[in-house]
Design a protein around this motif. Structure first.
Motif, mmCIF file in Angstrom:
data_model
loop_
_atom_site.group_PDB
_atom_site.id
_atom_site.type_symbol
_atom_site.label_atom_id
_atom_site.label_comp_id
_atom_site.label_asym_id
_atom_site.label_seq_id
_atom_site.Cartn_x
_atom_site.Cartn_y
_atom_site.Cartn_z
ATOM 1 N N ALA A 204 47.838 9.066 49.517
ATOM 2 C CA ALA A 204 46.565 9.762 49.730
ATOM 3 C C ALA A 204 46.834 11.244 49.905
ATOM 4 O O ALA A 204 47.999 11.677 49.971
ATOM 5 N N ALA A 205 45.778 12.016 49.970
ATOM 6 C CA ALA A 205 45.923 13.452 50.182
ATOM 7 C C ALA A 205 46.562 13.721 51.541
ATOM 8 O O ALA A 205 46.350 12.966 52.494
ATOM 9 N N PRO A 206 47.346 14.791 51.668
ATOM 10 C CA PRO A 206 48.038 15.058 52.931
ATOM 11 C C PRO A 206 47.088 15.523 54.025
ATOM 12 O O PRO A 206 45.956 15.938 53.769
ATOM 13 N N ALA A 207 47.557 15.447 55.251
ATOM 14 C CA ALA A 207 46.805 15.979 56.390
ATOM 15 C C ALA A 207 46.790 17.505 56.309
ATOM 16 O O ALA A 207 47.646 18.116 55.662
ATOM 17 N N PRO A 208 45.818 18.155 56.936
ATOM 18 C CA PRO A 208 45.796 19.618 56.923
ATOM 19 C C PRO A 208 47.074 20.198 57.528
ATOM 20 O O PRO A 208 47.639 19.645 58.469
ATOM 21 N N ARG A 209 47.517 21.316 56.979
ATOM 22 C CA ARG A 209 48.703 21.977 57.513
ATOM 23 C C ARG A 209 48.428 22.521 58.905
ATOM 24 O O ARG A 209 47.326 22.964 59.213
ATOM 25 N N HIS A 210 49.442 22.506 59.741
ATOM 26 C CA HIS A 210 49.338 23.039 61.098
ATOM 27 C C HIS A 210 50.436 24.064 61.312
ATOM 28 O O HIS A 210 51.597 23.855 60.919
ATOM 29 N N ILE A 211 50.066 25.180 61.913
ATOM 30 C CA ILE A 211 51.027 26.220 62.296
ATOM 31 C C ILE A 211 50.826 26.490 63.776
ATOM 32 O O ILE A 211 49.736 26.879 64.204
ATOM 33 N N GLY A 212 51.859 26.272 64.544
ATOM 34 C CA GLY A 212 51.748 26.454 65.984
ATOM 35 C C GLY A 212 50.766 25.501 66.625
ATOM 36 O O GLY A 212 50.135 25.847 67.623
#
Length: 417
Positions: A93-101
């Motif tokens: 499936a599509a990836p989870a949203p990117r997270h920074i910090g």
């Protein structure tokens, strides 16, 4: 503005099986990575697809949830040792949203998707906000796509509807199970009139289509009718008797229908068509005049409205003499022609006339409308203004720009839309 790093192919993606404990909480890596599932899935075995960005949990090959990965490269090696994880190919499936910090980062215009189960009245809850989707989708799982401006709902590969997004894009990215939207929106449901079925009317005057009762009345008992399904989401339909010489039989609509809801006065039927097909406010519909059709009859020009005391006033947010042009669907224009042929107009050209006053009063109309809603089996809370919401949702779901829809509705800005 923080720009997310470019997407890269999955690196060191692994796959393994996990048995769900009675609590529903699965602790993959202590103090780092965990996820939860409903307790009803206790003792079931799920497959986990994992990389450094996303975890996809699958049950019997079907995606159950997507969560943000907090794994480090050494954690992948730990999972190989603990669960016998094995290398795997592309993500399911599509990836989870990117997270920074620890904060989600979305690209410009990027949307996220979540899956929710509609409650028995057809609503879902997003971050504590109750959103009504469709009564016909009760108890079913639907996919919601949110971009901070609009929320699209899809079910069975078809677009159900579009509404203003109840939360911001950043908050949507934090929802449990959120994943990035990687595919285009699906098309709307089947074209109108594509589905036809036949039913014989019971002695009670009712018959059933796909679990929904439609009432014609005892006078139609024993007749064979053809049901033309015009909208597979809202459940609207037209019923015709199978008699070549007899007139069409008009049923009370199934839940969610707007096209067949009618008040007790014949003139009120066309009023419903105008509010549904052109998105008019109730007062604007009452002020409809024979001079409103312009541009070879393809445009409806609204110049005034009727206030609660049945007096003519200028349009909302506009000065006297200003107007608003709206595309006029052919079926609405035809309904207006039929109304004029059957009932005529007042001496100064107004289509809808009141019983005691020159024009229709809102209180009287609402009384008849409420009675028609109950007879039609529509849910409580369905009011004349709901037809305006139906118009806006349908237009947006068909891909019409929100700027055009906002202008046709007479809103001050697209934020209101």
């Amino acid at each position: 503005m923080i720009e997310p790093p470019p997407d890269r192919p999955e690196e060191n993606a692994i796959e393994f099986e996990v048995r769900i404990p009675s609590s529903g909480e699965v602790n993959l890596v202590p103090d780092r990575q965990r996820f939860s599932l409903p307790r009803a899935l206790a003792s079931r075995t799920v497959t986990v697809w994992a990389d450094l960005r996303s975890l996809h949990i699958l049950l019997d090959g079907h995606l159950v949830r997507t969560v943000v990965s907090r794994l480090l490269p050494q954690d992948l090696a730990y999972l190989v040792m603990r669960y016998g994880a094995r290398p795997v190919g592309p993500a399911p499936a599509a990836p989870a949203p990117r997270h920074i910090g620890g904060n989600p980062v979305l690209g410009a215009g990027q949307a996220v998707e979540v899956e929710r189960k509609a409650q028995r009245d057809g609503h879902v809850t997003i971050a504590g906000v109750k959103c009504q989707i469709a009564f016909a989708l009760a108890r079913r799982t639907i996919t919601l796509r949110l971009d901070g401006h609009l929320m699209h709902a899809t079910a069975d590969g078809a677009l159900v509807g579009t509404w203003p997004c109840p939360i911001t894009a950043e908050r949507a990215a934090r929802l449990p199970g959120a994943r990035t939207a990687a595919t285009p929106l699906p098309p709307p449901p089947l074209p109108a009139g594509l589905i036809r079925v036949q039913r014989r009317v019971h002695a009670s005057g009712r018959f059933m289509v796909n679990g929904q009762f439609i009432k014609l009345g005892p006078r139609h008992a024993g007749k064979l009718v053809t049901v033309v399904v015009e909208d597979t989401i809202t459940g609207s339909c037209t019923v015709r008797k199978n008699s070549p010489s007899g007139p069409a039989a008009t049923p009370h609509p199934s839940p969610g229908s707007t096209s067949e809801a009618r008040a007790s006065s014949p003139a009120d039927v066309k009023n419903v068509w105008v509010m549904q097909g052109c998105g008019l406010r109730i007062g604007e519909a009452f002020a409809l005049n024979t001079k409103c059709r312009v541009g070879d009859g393809q445009t409806l020009r609204i110049t005034e409205q009727v206030n609660p005391t049945a007096q003519l006033r200028s349009l909302k947010f506009r000065k006297a003499g200003e107007y608003r042009d709206i595309p006029l669907p052919r079926y609405v224009s035809g309904a207006i022609d039929k109304h004029l042929a059957d009932h005529g107009a007042s001496q100064d050209g107004y289509l809808f006339r009141g019983r005691k006053k020159k024009l229709v009063t809102r209180n009287t109309y609402r009384e008849h409308f409420t009675t028609a809603v109950k007879d039609a089996g529509l849910p409580d809370g369905f009011v004349p203004h709901s037809l305006r919401h139906y118009y806006a949702s349908l237009a947006l779901s068909r891909g019409i720009p929100i700027t055009d829809v906002s202008r046709w509705l007479g809103h001050k800005s697209i934020e209101v839309t």
